[in-house]
Enzyme design. Sequence first.
Site, PDB file in Angstrom:
ATOM      1  N   MET A   1       0.612  -1.198   0.025  1.00 30.00           N
ATOM      2  CA  MET A   1       0.010   0.071   0.002  1.00 30.00           C
ATOM      3  C   MET A   1       0.893   1.220   0.126  1.00 30.00           C
ATOM      4  SD  MET A   1      -2.922  -1.712   0.113  1.00 30.00           S
ATOM      5  CE  MET A   1      -2.243  -3.115  -0.588  1.00 30.00           C
ATOM      6  N   CYS A   2       0.392   2.203  -0.847  1.00 29.96           N
ATOM      7  CA  CYS A   2       1.533   3.498  -0.959  1.00 29.96           C
ATOM      8  C   CYS A   2       0.670   4.623  -0.928  1.00 29.96           C
ATOM      9  CB  CYS A   2       2.139   3.336  -2.245  1.00 29.96           C
ATOM     10  SG  CYS A   2       3.241   1.847  -2.338  1.00 29.96           S
TER      11      CYS A   2
END
Length: 447
Positions: A1-2
Amino acid sequence: MCDTVVATGEATLDGSVIFAKNSDREPGEAQLLQHIPPGSYPGHRELQCTYLKIPQASRTAETLISRPAWMWGCEMGANASGLCIGNEAVFTREPYARTGLTGMDLLRLALERTAKAPDALALITELLGRYGQGGNCGYKSRLFYHNSFIIADKKEAWVLETAGSYWAAQRVRGVRSISNGLTIDEEYDMLSPGAEDYALKKGYIKKGAAFGFRRAFSDTLITHFSKCRVRQSRTMELLGRHRGAITPASMMALLRDHGGDSGVIPPHATDMGSVCMHASLGPLRPSQSTSALVAHLRSDLPVYWATASSGTCTGIFKPFYLGAGSMDFLDREANGHFSKDVFWWRHEMLHRRALMRYPFWSAHLAPKRDEIERDFMESEEKLYRSYKKNPGPAKGKLAAFSRDCFDRGMKSEAEWLPALDAVRKSSGIPLRFRFFWSRQNSQARLP
């Protein structure tokens, strides 16, 4: 996740474009900050990407990329023209291919082969149509997804979101952030041919209903559990607070955000909704911020601030320049086990000790980190002013300045490590958090 964010000229203090990204990956997945010189490839050659071979370009640009050490593609990066791109995993209704170009492959190919944001967008969508996107992008666990991108150059920025071979693009006007979900509905500036008809045929939209790319293609369940809307809302809020006065320093603070506006929130109290992400035990908290980049895309001399390390809240942003010379001090390879010869792993000793002693870190060592970064930024500003007056001599100092900052950061971290070891672990840390990181340390053979 970013999380990836950008501010265009009307939203920044000096009128330049500023890009920033946290790369969130699995704990223990070393990420390399890598400088790649320009290349020349005469004849008909093939290029091995992460899973596919494609024709190599005759020439490739000089790049600075941050990539998982086991992959060809990169999470984020920039080239010598001042083009900067970051990607996000997004989850859609379209099937995930077992092989293809990964989103990180598409990103690196665009950096190597184009100079401006519109050209990068055109190349990514062309490659998407020709080769498709796919392949496992997990390190120890299997993870398949589609991709979105923020593509920025010195003048403009675009958001590109994809679902299989379909895509929508929107030009950024002021500030914008993306996370792990589709965000573009009717407000796209460009749309892949046939996307609306396809969505209608598949039943993603009802006949007569307004078409929105996100509404049609998003997998709402996985998107919900990624907490991307929480993080995107937070990043847009933080960008909005500084709109018109955004600087690299305010972007660094954004990437270090643990949520909340009062007091220090320790890593064990964060979750998947935190911009600066810290993994823990359980299926809903698998990701860790493993690298961070802030790109100040000045028209004459862009500077790239990178931690080259995990734990954005414990890392030091150091300046890097393209077209200024060698960066042979950067790591060249790494794996899942600790190595004293790899900076990413040396910082990981500091980072993981700080996780268990965060009140001490925040009170005694984070201020020293901030002081070092302020000194770096003040010195960089002086060097930039010298460059504007007399580019020739000043340009010759850029590589040495970057190396000096990197060395100073390493020396400081080495000095902080014994101070952390001398402090008892904080009380009140949940057992699951302690157990998770104890197991991670054992698996990585961390001292």
